[in-house]
Scaffold this motif. Sequence first.
Motif, PDB file in Angstrom:
ATOM      1  N   UNK A   6       0.825  -1.202   0.000  1.00 42.80           N
ATOM      2  CA  UNK A   6       0.000   0.000   0.000  1.00 42.80           C
ATOM      3  C   UNK A   6       0.865   1.260   0.000  1.00 42.80           C
ATOM      4  N   UNK A   7       2.013   1.219   0.680  1.00 41.13           N
ATOM      5  CA  UNK A   7       2.903   2.372   0.765  1.00 41.13           C
ATOM      6  C   UNK A   7       3.990   2.358  -0.312  1.00 41.13           C
ATOM      7  N   UNK A   8       3.913   1.380  -1.213  1.00 38.77           N
ATOM      8  CA  UNK A   8       4.877   1.323  -2.309  1.00 38.77           C
ATOM      9  C   UNK A   8       6.302   1.085  -1.860  1.00 38.77           C
ATOM     10  N   UNK A   9       6.483   0.258  -0.826  1.00 38.03           N
ATOM     11  CA  UNK A   9       7.817   0.046  -0.261  1.00 38.03           C
ATOM     12  C   UNK A   9       8.634  -0.956  -1.077  1.00 38.03           C
ATOM     13  N   UNK A  10       9.796  -0.494  -1.533  1.00 38.40           N
ATOM     14  CA  UNK A  10      10.768  -1.344  -2.220  1.00 38.40           C
ATOM     15  C   UNK A  10      12.122  -0.993  -1.631  1.00 38.40           C
ATOM     16  N   UNK A  11      12.678  -1.890  -0.830  1.00 36.77           N
ATOM     17  CA  UNK A  11      13.890  -1.590  -0.085  1.00 36.77           C
ATOM     18  C   UNK A  11      15.136  -1.876  -0.916  1.00 36.77           C
ATOM     19  N   UNK A  12      16.125  -1.022  -0.754  1.00 41.29           N
ATOM     20  CA  UNK A  12      17.388  -1.127  -1.465  1.00 41.29           C
ATOM     21  C   UNK A  12      18.490  -1.389  -0.454  1.00 41.29           C
ATOM     22  N   UNK A  41      16.298   2.358   6.985  1.00 41.27           N
ATOM     23  CA  UNK A  41      17.450   3.134   7.436  1.00 41.27           C
ATOM     24  C   UNK A  41      18.747   2.808   6.724  1.00 41.27           C
ATOM     25  N   UNK A  42      18.677   2.048   5.626  1.00 43.75           N
ATOM     26  CA  UNK A  42      19.903   1.659   4.908  1.00 43.75           C
ATOM     27  C   UNK A  42      20.625   2.871   4.337  1.00 43.75           C
ATOM     28  N   UNK A  66      11.997   1.514  13.866  1.00 43.37           N
ATOM     29  CA  UNK A  66      13.205   0.729  13.617  1.00 43.37           C
ATOM     30  C   UNK A  66      14.422   1.634  13.431  1.00 43.37           C
ATOM     31  N   UNK A  67      14.251   2.698  12.631  1.00 37.95           N
ATOM     32  CA  UNK A  67      15.368   3.621  12.394  1.00 37.95           C
ATOM     33  C   UNK A  67      15.706   4.380  13.669  1.00 37.95           C
ATOM     34  N   UNK A  68      14.679   4.806  14.391  1.00 38.03           N
ATOM     35  CA  UNK A  68      14.898   5.575  15.617  1.00 38.03           C
ATOM     36  C   UNK A  68      15.660   4.752  16.664  1.00 38.03           C
ATOM     37  N   UNK A  81      17.538  12.753  13.209  1.00 36.32           N
ATOM     38  CA  UNK A  81      16.211  12.977  13.769  1.00 36.32           C
ATOM     39  C   UNK A  81      15.209  12.219  12.919  1.00 36.32           C
ATOM     40  N   UNK A  82      14.461  11.310  13.519  1.00 38.93           N
ATOM     41  CA  UNK A  82      13.462  10.528  12.794  1.00 38.93           C
ATOM     42  C   UNK A  82      12.093  11.165  12.994  1.00 38.93           C
ATOM     43  N   UNK A  83      11.422  11.448  11.880  1.00 36.66           N
ATOM     44  CA  UNK A  83      10.102  12.069  11.926  1.00 36.66           C
ATOM     45  C   UNK A  83       9.092  11.105  11.310  1.00 36.66           C
TER      46      UNK A  83
END
Length: 275
Positions: A6-12, A41-42, A66-68, A81-83
């Motif tokens: 739904x969020x169009x996530x494709x991780x690199x 967070x890569x 996860x990033x935070x 800073x993670x928003x």
Amino acid sequence: MTPSRRLGQHFLADANILRKIVDALDPEPTDVVLEIGAGKGSLTAVLAPRVHHVIAVEKDPRLARKVRDAGCGMRDACHVTVVEADALKVDWHTLVTDATHPASRIPHPGFKVIGNIPYYITSPLIAKALTPPLPERIVFLVQAEVADRAVATPGSKAYGALSVGVQALCRAEKLFSVKPGAFHPMPKVAGALLCLAPLAEPLIQPEESARFRAFVTGCFGRRRKQLRNAVAGATGAPARAVAEGLRALGLDPAARPETLPPSQFVRLLRWSEGL
């Protein structure tokens, strides 16, 4: 962690590609960088050690957390800073200002933008990145087709409203392609790294940006029509009056919109506002 379709996530995760993306930003130790779509967070981890501060925007609360809470200590040691926010809805300039100069209302002078952005909202994100005051540099991993449109020249098949809108403000470069297999999950189309460097003397003024975008979009919504009819449709002016004005500007009323360079669209906008 399962990617959200739904969020169009494709991780690199390719370390070499991530490094090349960061290199394209031309990072300096004093830079403040807004990262759009931090994901896992890569890219953040490669970028953060090379700049002063990273403001990483992520809509997915799972990924933002996860990033935070990353074990590499990015938040403290590298000034991240993670928003948790929708990048299309949040005010980017306010984020940069609040994270670096809370008592000021002026964005950091080293403000840059980077991101492996969702393909389905690429054009709106580019438009938002080009909202004045512009960043020093914008580096987005986008669909290859979008990158081709951003750098297209007048008369080419890919040339359109995006080309004009981008090139009136920036020098646009398609730096390299990224195959679908470099992502997880694998998208259906190839990606490309697009770099936008604002012009020292942009063709339009900040106060003209919204009007220019609407005018150009209106003209290209009628790209199969002759220029006189396209401009008439975009402005509501009579076609005969538009044809006369075009001739006075040295333009062929029978030409097609896709044959005009960005500078001519600027002339047309300013002329049309005097009708």
